[in-house]
Design a protein around this motif. Structure first.
Motif, PDB file in Angstrom:
ATOM      1  N   VAL A 244       0.829  -1.198   0.108  1.00  0.00           N
ATOM      2  CA  VAL A 244      -0.019   0.101  -0.109  1.00  0.00           C
ATOM      3  C   VAL A 244       0.792   1.321  -0.110  1.00  0.00           C
ATOM      4  CG1 VAL A 244      -1.818  -1.128   1.268  1.00  0.00           C
ATOM      5  CG2 VAL A 244      -0.209   0.137   2.445  1.00  0.00           C
ATOM      6  N   GLY A 245       0.241   2.525  -0.297  1.00  0.00           N
ATOM      7  CA  GLY A 245       1.152   3.650  -0.333  1.00  0.00           C
ATOM      8  C   GLY A 245       1.280   4.296   0.928  1.00  0.00           C
ATOM      9  N   ASN A 246       0.453   4.003   1.775  1.00  0.00           N
ATOM     10  CA  ASN A 246       0.466   4.531   3.054  1.00  0.00           C
ATOM     11  C   ASN A 246      -0.044   3.494   4.030  1.00  0.00           C
ATOM     12  OD1 ASN A 246       0.493   6.051   5.813  1.00  0.00           O
ATOM     13  ND2 ASN A 246      -0.199   7.900   4.473  1.00  0.00           N
TER      14      ASN A 246
ATOM     15  N   SER B 223      -3.696   0.951   7.628  1.00  0.00           N
ATOM     16  CA  SER B 223      -4.032   0.085   8.868  1.00  0.00           C
ATOM     17  C   SER B 223      -5.320   0.939   9.737  1.00  0.00           C
ATOM     18  CB  SER B 223      -2.722  -0.169   9.797  1.00  0.00           C
ATOM     19  OG  SER B 223      -2.565   1.099  10.369  1.00  0.00           O
ATOM     20  N   HIS B 224      -5.358   2.091   9.763  1.00  0.00           N
ATOM     21  CA  HIS B 224      -6.232   2.775  10.495  1.00  0.00           C
ATOM     22  C   HIS B 224      -7.629   2.438  10.091  1.00  0.00           C
ATOM     23  CE1 HIS B 224      -7.646   5.567  13.655  1.00  0.00           C
ATOM     24  NE2 HIS B 224      -8.584   6.062  12.895  1.00  0.00           N
ATOM     25  N   TYR B 225      -7.837   2.414   8.648  1.00  0.00           N
ATOM     26  CA  TYR B 225      -8.872   1.905   8.001  1.00  0.00           C
ATOM     27  C   TYR B 225      -9.484   0.560   8.448  1.00  0.00           C
ATOM     28  CZ  TYR B 225     -12.365   0.911   4.157  1.00  0.00           C
ATOM     29  OH  TYR B 225     -13.367   0.601   3.160  1.00  0.00           O
ATOM     30  N   TYR B 226      -8.513  -0.411   8.330  1.00  0.00           N
ATOM     31  CA  TYR B 226      -9.128  -1.762   8.431  1.00  0.00           C
ATOM     32  C   TYR B 226      -9.475  -2.076  10.031  1.00  0.00           C
ATOM     33  CZ  TYR B 226      -8.141  -3.023   4.038  1.00  0.00           C
ATOM     34  OH  TYR B 226      -8.071  -3.037   2.385  1.00  0.00           O
TER      35      TYR B 226
ATOM     36  N   SER C 131       5.715  -2.342   8.077  1.00  0.00           N
ATOM     37  CA  SER C 131       4.476  -3.437   8.102  1.00  0.00           C
ATOM     38  C   SER C 131       3.712  -3.431   9.129  1.00  0.00           C
ATOM     39  CB  SER C 131       5.190  -4.907   7.873  1.00  0.00           C
ATOM     40  OG  SER C 131       5.588  -5.084   6.254  1.00  0.00           O
ATOM     41  N   TYR C 132       2.451  -3.499   8.976  1.00  0.00           N
ATOM     42  CA  TYR C 132       1.623  -3.510  10.091  1.00  0.00           C
ATOM     43  C   TYR C 132       0.589  -4.826   9.990  1.00  0.00           C
ATOM     44  CZ  TYR C 132       2.119   1.446  10.578  1.00  0.00           C
ATOM     45  OH  TYR C 132       3.022   2.739  10.686  1.00  0.00           O
ATOM     46  N   LEU C 133       0.716  -5.738  11.182  1.00  0.00           N
ATOM     47  CA  LEU C 133      -0.018  -6.985  11.346  1.00  0.00           C
ATOM     48  C   LEU C 133      -1.287  -6.742  11.796  1.00  0.00           C
ATOM     49  CD1 LEU C 133      -0.269  -9.992  10.896  1.00  0.00           C
ATOM     50  CD2 LEU C 133       0.766 -10.207  13.202  1.00  0.00           C
ATOM     51  N   LEU C 134      -2.498  -6.983  11.355  1.00  0.00           N
ATOM     52  CA  LEU C 134      -3.957  -6.887  11.823  1.00  0.00           C
ATOM     53  C   LEU C 134      -4.421  -8.004  11.843  1.00  0.00           C
ATOM     54  CD1 LEU C 134      -4.913  -4.093   9.485  1.00  0.00           C
ATOM     55  CD2 LEU C 134      -3.891  -3.841  11.645  1.00  0.00           C
TER      56      LEU C 134
ATOM     57  N   ARG D 223      -5.419 -12.816   9.139  1.00  0.00           N
ATOM     58  CA  ARG D 223      -4.130 -12.187   9.170  1.00  0.00           C
ATOM     59  C   ARG D 223      -4.132 -11.340   7.920  1.00  0.00           C
ATOM     60  NH1 ARG D 223      -0.671 -15.893  12.990  1.00  0.00           N
ATOM     61  NH2 ARG D 223      -0.262 -16.909  11.193  1.00  0.00           N
ATOM     62  N   PHE D 224      -3.973  -9.777   8.209  1.00  0.00           N
ATOM     63  CA  PHE D 224      -3.478  -8.835   7.005  1.00  0.00           C
ATOM     64  C   PHE D 224      -2.334  -8.305   7.436  1.00  0.00           C
ATOM     65  CE2 PHE D 224      -8.192  -7.755   5.384  1.00  0.00           C
ATOM     66  CZ  PHE D 224      -8.373  -8.902   4.914  1.00  0.00           C
ATOM     67  N   VAL D 225      -1.391  -8.167   6.518  1.00  0.00           N
ATOM     68  CA  VAL D 225      -0.132  -7.500   6.591  1.00  0.00           C
ATOM     69  C   VAL D 225      -0.090  -6.498   5.497  1.00  0.00           C
ATOM     70  CG1 VAL D 225       2.371  -7.478   6.548  1.00  0.00           C
ATOM     71  CG2 VAL D 225       1.216  -9.531   7.382  1.00  0.00           C
ATOM     72  N   LEU D 226       0.105  -5.057   6.184  1.00  0.00           N
ATOM     73  CA  LEU D 226      -0.147  -4.163   5.294  1.00  0.00           C
ATOM     74  C   LEU D 226       1.238  -3.497   5.244  1.00  0.00           C
ATOM     75  CD1 LEU D 226      -3.246  -2.273   6.811  1.00  0.00           C
ATOM     76  CD2 LEU D 226      -3.027  -3.788   4.679  1.00  0.00           C
ATOM     77  N   THR D 227       1.916  -3.374   3.733  1.00  0.00           N
ATOM     78  CA  THR D 227       3.395  -3.399   3.998  1.00  0.00           C
ATOM     79  C   THR D 227       3.481  -1.959   2.987  1.00  0.00           C
ATOM     80  OG1 THR D 227       4.226  -5.272   4.328  1.00  0.00           O
ATOM     81  CG2 THR D 227       5.730  -3.839   3.275  1.00  0.00           C
ATOM     82  N   THR D 228       4.407  -1.050   3.475  1.00  0.00           N
ATOM     83  CA  THR D 228       4.671   0.139   2.754  1.00  0.00           C
ATOM     84  C   THR D 228       6.203   0.203   2.443  1.00  0.00           C
ATOM     85  OG1 THR D 228       4.043   2.374   1.879  1.00  0.00           O
ATOM     86  CG2 THR D 228       4.645   2.152   4.158  1.00  0.00           C
ATOM     87  N   ALA D 229       6.565   1.002   1.289  1.00  0.00           N
ATOM     88  CA  ALA D 229       7.985   1.255   1.161  1.00  0.00           C
ATOM     89  C   ALA D 229       8.463   2.622   1.766  1.00  0.00           C
ATOM     90  CB  ALA D 229       8.367   1.524  -0.329  1.00  0.00           C
ATOM     91  N   ILE D 230       9.260   2.578   2.438  1.00  0.00           N
ATOM     92  CA  ILE D 230       9.898   4.167   3.265  1.00  0.00           C
ATOM     93  C   ILE D 230      10.970   4.559   2.541  1.00  0.00           C
ATOM     94  CG2 ILE D 230      10.646   5.256   5.098  1.00  0.00           C
ATOM     95  CD1 ILE D 230       9.341   3.260   6.961  1.00  0.00           C
TER      96      ILE D 230
END
Ligand code: FE2
Length: 398
Positions: A47-49, A54-57, A80-83, A89-96
């Motif tokens: 994801v882009g952000n 993660s706040h949305y989910y 990466s945020y593990l929800l 389990r969803f992992v949301l990952t973004t490039a920094i």
């Protein structure tokens, strides 16, 4: 309402003979599972952000933030945020820092091309090395060779191979690991923790592929992963006056994993699968179905928290009882929420579909409750198809 939309809003159902004619419902389970999979391990989105996604989910879907990996844990180039919600389990990952590593650049490129999308449907296996060797021997294209990751809780073995588009299946072995998720992640106890919405597990994950490629991927899942074709929907069953699609549902040896594969079929106008392929810029995951034990409560909660759902014409509920037979839920409640009902030989199922969860008309979610039914009904599939086509018309893409 335009004539086109008014026409699309007329709902017609395939007869039960249509449904049975295109089904392979009685396909026997293979006597030997040639590729044992315990279940879906996690689904990773690029994801882009990731902080905002993660706040949305969490706020809308009731996921809990349970672990994090990023600069604060020593990972300099991405976060990466593990929800988690029950077994999902969803992992949301973004490039920094895409300039720092090939991995981060790949994540940024993926987001640039596809928007927020699913990169990895990770599968939980007992022996990742053995499973990976079998997959590659049978024709899978390797992405990551078996890699061991360890910390104080033991070790995880992970490997991955390609499926459609830029999507991959990771194979995750956790038999020697007692930690929460994976080495590199730090447990989080956030102060913001909305109540869960009753989502239990991933029922199925659907892929959209290009015209003429569905059978390639059906053959791939069959030959490489030992899946079988549970159900087939042809372009006559899933069609409107304007467009159509074809779909085959593949299921693994223990039936816990179901991957329907869609391809566009020719029609007077652009198929919704083509719309997806245009905006995602290639094949990818179209929707994930999340199961609940109480769809009325779950959907009421999600709506209250701002999740947008597709609607169906009120005519859908006319003579519902005659088509579906007796059901436990009050039809008025289902109609108020727009929940679809369908039947297979084993029972019935209740489903509803969200609108796309991002600006591109690509990924959406399905909420599903199974009351005995193990399969999918053609009536619901057609209702979904028509509902998406109405939205596609509003977007100017039909
Ligand atoms: Fe679905």
């Amino acid at each position: 309402m335009s004539a086109r939309l008014a026409s699309a809003a007329r709902f017609t159902f395939p007869s039960i003979t249509d449904i049975m004619a295109i089904s392979t419902l009685d396909a026997p389970a293979p006597t030997k599972d040639t590729f044992p999979i315990n279940g879906t391990d996690y689904i990773e989105f690029y994801v882009g952000n990731a902080k905002q996604a993660s706040h949305y989910y969490r706020a809308a879907f009731g996921f809990h933030l349970v672990a994090y990996r990023g600069p604060e844990t020593g990972c300099r180039d991405r976060a990466s945020y593990l929800l988690q919600q029950d077994k999902i389990r969803f992992v949301l990952t973004t490039a920094i820092r895409p300039d720092l590593s090939d991995d981060a650049r790949r994540i940024a490129d993926h987001v640039h091309r596809h928007g927020d999308g699913v990169r990895d449907i990770a599968l939980w296996v007992d022996d990742a090395r053995d499973a990976f060797a079998k997959a590659v021997e049978r024709g899978a294209v390797a992405v990551q060779l078996p890699t061991v990751m360890s910390d104080d809780h033991g070790e995880i073995v992970i490997a991955s191979f390609r499926i459609y588009g830029e999507t991959v299946h990771s194979l995750v072995e956790r038999r020697n690991y007692s930690g929460l998720f994976m080495p590199g992640y730090r447990t989080v106890t956030p102060y913001f923790a909305p109540p869960a919405a009753g989502l239990k597990y991933v029922d199925h994950c659907v892929g959209n592929v290009e015209l003429g490629r569905m059978n390639h991927w059906v053959e791939f899942y069959s030959h490489v992963l030992g899946f079988r074709n549970l159900l087939t929907f042809d372009d006559k069953t899933i069609s409107t006056e304007y467009s159509s699609l074809m779909s085959k549902v593949m299921a693994n040896g223990n039936d816990r994993i179901k991957f329907p594969i869609n391809e566009p079929a020719s029609g007077k106008r652009k198929s919704q699968i083509d719309e997806y392929l245009d905006f995602y810029q290639g094949p990818g995951v179209q929707h994930m179905a999340l199961a609940t034990d109480d769809i009325i409560a779950t959907v009421t909660t999600l709506r209250d928290r701002g999740v947008e759902f597709l609607s169906v014409p009120t005519t859908y509920y006319d003579e519902l009882q005659g088509r579906i037979g007796k059901i436990d839920e009050p039809v008025g409640d289902l109609a108020k929420l727009g929940i679809l009902i369908d039947r297979d030989p084993d029972g019935y199922l209740l489903q509803i579909f969200t609108k796309p969860v991002e600006d591109r008309p690509t990924i959406f979610f399905e909420i599903i409750q199974r009351k005995g039914a193990k399969s999918f009904g053609a009536g619901n599939f057609k209702a979904l198809f028509e509902a998406i086509e109405r939205e596609q018309g509003l977007r100017g893409n039909l």
